[in-house]
Design a protein around this motif. Sequence first.
Motif, PDB file in Angstrom:
ATOM      1  N   ASN A  56       0.839  -1.199   0.000  1.00 35.61           N
ATOM      2  CA  ASN A  56       0.000   0.000   0.000  1.00 35.61           C
ATOM      3  C   ASN A  56       0.881   1.259   0.000  1.00 35.61           C
ATOM      4  OD1 ASN A  56       0.482   0.818   2.853  1.00 35.61           O
ATOM      5  ND2 ASN A  56      -0.610  -1.091   3.286  1.00 35.61           N
ATOM      6  N   GLY A  57       0.242   2.407  -0.145  1.00 37.49           N
ATOM      7  CA  GLY A  57       0.987   3.661  -0.247  1.00 37.49           C
ATOM      8  C   GLY A  57       1.610   4.106   1.063  1.00 37.49           C
ATOM      9  N   SER A  58       1.006   3.699   2.182  1.00 38.70           N
ATOM     10  CA  SER A  58       1.571   4.056   3.482  1.00 38.70           C
ATOM     11  C   SER A  58       2.881   3.297   3.705  1.00 38.70           C
ATOM     12  CB  SER A  58       0.579   3.721   4.607  1.00 38.70           C
ATOM     13  OG  SER A  58      -0.629   4.423   4.397  1.00 38.70           O
ATOM     14  N   LEU A  59       2.877   2.006   3.397  1.00 37.50           N
ATOM     15  CA  LEU A  59       4.120   1.226   3.519  1.00 37.50           C
ATOM     16  C   LEU A  59       5.174   1.717   2.534  1.00 37.50           C
ATOM     17  CD1 LEU A  59       2.839  -2.364   4.267  1.00 37.50           C
ATOM     18  CD2 LEU A  59       4.573  -1.137   5.566  1.00 37.50           C
ATOM     19  N   LEU A 175       3.902   6.081  -4.596  1.00 38.57           N
ATOM     20  CA  LEU A 175       2.545   6.110  -5.145  1.00 38.57           C
ATOM     21  C   LEU A 175       1.626   5.265  -4.265  1.00 38.57           C
ATOM     22  CD1 LEU A 175       3.369   5.446  -8.922  1.00 38.57           C
ATOM     23  CD2 LEU A 175       2.512   7.601  -7.984  1.00 38.57           C
ATOM     24  N   SER A 176       0.337   5.590  -4.296  1.00 40.15           N
ATOM     25  CA  SER A 176      -0.671   4.727  -3.695  1.00 40.15           C
ATOM     26  C   SER A 176      -1.539   4.170  -4.809  1.00 40.15           C
ATOM     27  CB  SER A 176      -1.559   5.507  -2.729  1.00 40.15           C
ATOM     28  OG  SER A 176      -2.730   4.746  -2.450  1.00 40.15           O
ATOM     29  N   PHE A 177      -1.769   2.863  -4.757  1.00 42.78           N
ATOM     30  CA  PHE A 177      -2.674   2.219  -5.723  1.00 42.78           C
ATOM     31  C   PHE A 177      -3.937   1.745  -5.015  1.00 42.78           C
ATOM     32  CE2 PHE A 177       1.415   0.676  -8.097  1.00 42.78           C
ATOM     33  CZ  PHE A 177       1.613   1.944  -8.616  1.00 42.78           C
ATOM     34  N   THR A 180      -9.446   3.672  -4.502  1.00 44.05           N
ATOM     35  CA  THR A 180     -10.065   4.962  -4.847  1.00 44.05           C
ATOM     36  C   THR A 180      -9.135   5.868  -5.653  1.00 44.05           C
ATOM     37  OG1 THR A 180      -9.273   5.856  -2.765  1.00 44.05           O
ATOM     38  CG2 THR A 180     -11.518   4.987  -2.785  1.00 44.05           C
ATOM     39  N   LYS A 181      -7.902   5.447  -5.890  1.00 40.39           N
ATOM     40  CA  LYS A 181      -6.973   6.305  -6.622  1.00 40.39           C
ATOM     41  C   LYS A 181      -7.175   6.151  -8.145  1.00 40.39           C
ATOM     42  CE  LYS A 181      -4.491   8.003  -3.068  1.00 40.39           C
ATOM     43  NZ  LYS A 181      -4.848   7.643  -1.725  1.00 40.39           N
ATOM     44  N   LEU A 182      -6.581   7.086  -8.881  1.00 36.59           N
ATOM     45  CA  LEU A 182      -6.733   7.108 -10.346  1.00 36.59           C
ATOM     46  C   LEU A 182      -6.384   5.753 -10.967  1.00 36.59           C
ATOM     47  CD1 LEU A 182      -7.067   8.606 -13.077  1.00 36.59           C
ATOM     48  CD2 LEU A 182      -4.684   9.327 -12.844  1.00 36.59           C
TER      49      LEU A 182
HETATM   50  C1  PLP Z   1      -3.871   7.665  -0.400  1.00 38.93           C
HETATM   51  C2  PLP Z   1      -2.719   8.420   0.135  1.00 38.93           C
HETATM   52  C3  PLP Z   1      -1.687   7.805   0.886  1.00 38.93           C
HETATM   53  C4  PLP Z   1      -1.803   6.409   1.448  1.00 38.93           C
HETATM   54  O1  PLP Z   1      -1.932   5.415   0.533  1.00 38.93           O
HETATM   55  P1  PLP Z   1      -2.609   4.025   0.966  1.00 38.93           P
HETATM   56  O2  PLP Z   1      -2.363   3.165  -0.254  1.00 38.93           O
HETATM   57  O3  PLP Z   1      -4.061   4.263   1.200  1.00 38.93           O
HETATM   58  O4  PLP Z   1      -1.885   3.516   2.161  1.00 38.93           O
HETATM   59  C5  PLP Z   1      -0.574   8.555   1.232  1.00 38.93           C
HETATM   60  N1  PLP Z   1      -0.472   9.851   0.904  1.00 38.93           N
HETATM   61  C6  PLP Z   1      -1.442  10.494   0.216  1.00 38.93           C
HETATM   62  C7  PLP Z   1      -1.248  11.928  -0.133  1.00 38.93           C
HETATM   63  C8  PLP Z   1      -2.608   9.808  -0.166  1.00 38.93           C
HETATM   64  O5  PLP Z   1      -3.589  10.461  -0.804  1.00 38.93           O
END
Ligand code: PLP
Length: 355
Positions: A56-59, A175-177, A180-182
């Motif tokens: 995920n994007g947080s990791l 990046l976050s995939f 809900t992302k693009l």
């Molecule tokens: C969505 C988002 C994240 C986190 O991504 P996840 O995949 O949900 O963990 C981090 N930073 C920003 C700016 C985001 O919009």
Amino acid sequence: MIPVTKPYLPDQSKYQAYVGKIFDSGQLTNNGPLVNALEQRLCSYLGVKHVICVANGSLALQVAYKALEIEGEAITTPFSFAATSSTLVWEGIKPIYSDIDADTFNLDPALIESHVSCKTSAIIPVHVFGNPCNVEEIRNIANKYGLKVIYDAAHAFGVRYKGESILKYGDMSTLSFHATKLFHTIEGGAIITGCDKYAEKVRDIINFGISKSGSIGCIGTNAKMNEFEAAMGLCVLDDMEKIIKSRKSIIKEYIKHLPSSVKFQKVDDDTSDLISYFPILLSSESALLEIVSKLAAENIIPRRYFYPSLDVIYDKMGVCDISNEISRRILCLPLYYGLDKKYVKTIADIIKQVN
Ligand SMILES: *Cc1c(COP(=O)(O)O)cnc(C)c1O
């Protein structure tokens, strides 16, 4: 109900064909063939050297901090999704908030330097709503003080600046995939870097610190993407052109119908079209709240991205006046593939009554 965004669902039989391949091979995760294929396709789609897919994007952010040995303090923006700051705090790094520019909504480069201390090890800017930061100024400041730069580029998938991927800037971008992302892989994310050494280190860290040779060379975690997520990514990537076209035409419709009292984010001319979000800046918080309740009565649910300003949550002092002011007046309007344009007109009419 019309939400602010909706996950894109690709052709189901195409996804099932990939699932069939996963069942045939029996490999569900651990750097499997579909993750590899997705990484290669993303490298060429985005025009970057290394894409390392993660859970995920947080990791992605946490692994980037670890790979670049960020510690002490990191200067970051208060105007972002919570994860930009929470990941720092989680890793024991103190977020130091520098205020944003009232027009671009990104870190104001003129203010960054005043926050540098002997404890600062990095700048963590966000290309908020995909809008490229002032990457040249940020690079100059980082070079002057020997700081690392990690861009949280969760909103900047596919964004190009001066003809090249915005993801090429900084030591790394993430990046976050998320669904809900693009572009999405259900849950997922990626680390982008132009440096071979960093890429190798990231690959070790996301797999418990186990290096190519099989020995444990550093402290790692488990941040791997699995094959089912990669399959979703491969399907969604095939459809990007149609997703982009749909979003662009919805944005065009919004701009056609919204009153001139509504302000938009200021974007440099050298930037490709931003299509991840559709933020509008309203005249006051009370106007925003009235619009939100009128839209809710029509079952239309926009989102206050991003409220409250993160310095209020993670610093308590509420040190960033511009971010606090802007975050009260920003609303992201519904934007997703296939949103019926009749709602755009309804939304714009309601906004016209109030703002
Ligand atoms: C969505 C988002 C994240 C986190 O991504 P996840 O995949 O949900 O963990 C981090 N930073 C920003 C700016 C985001 O919009």
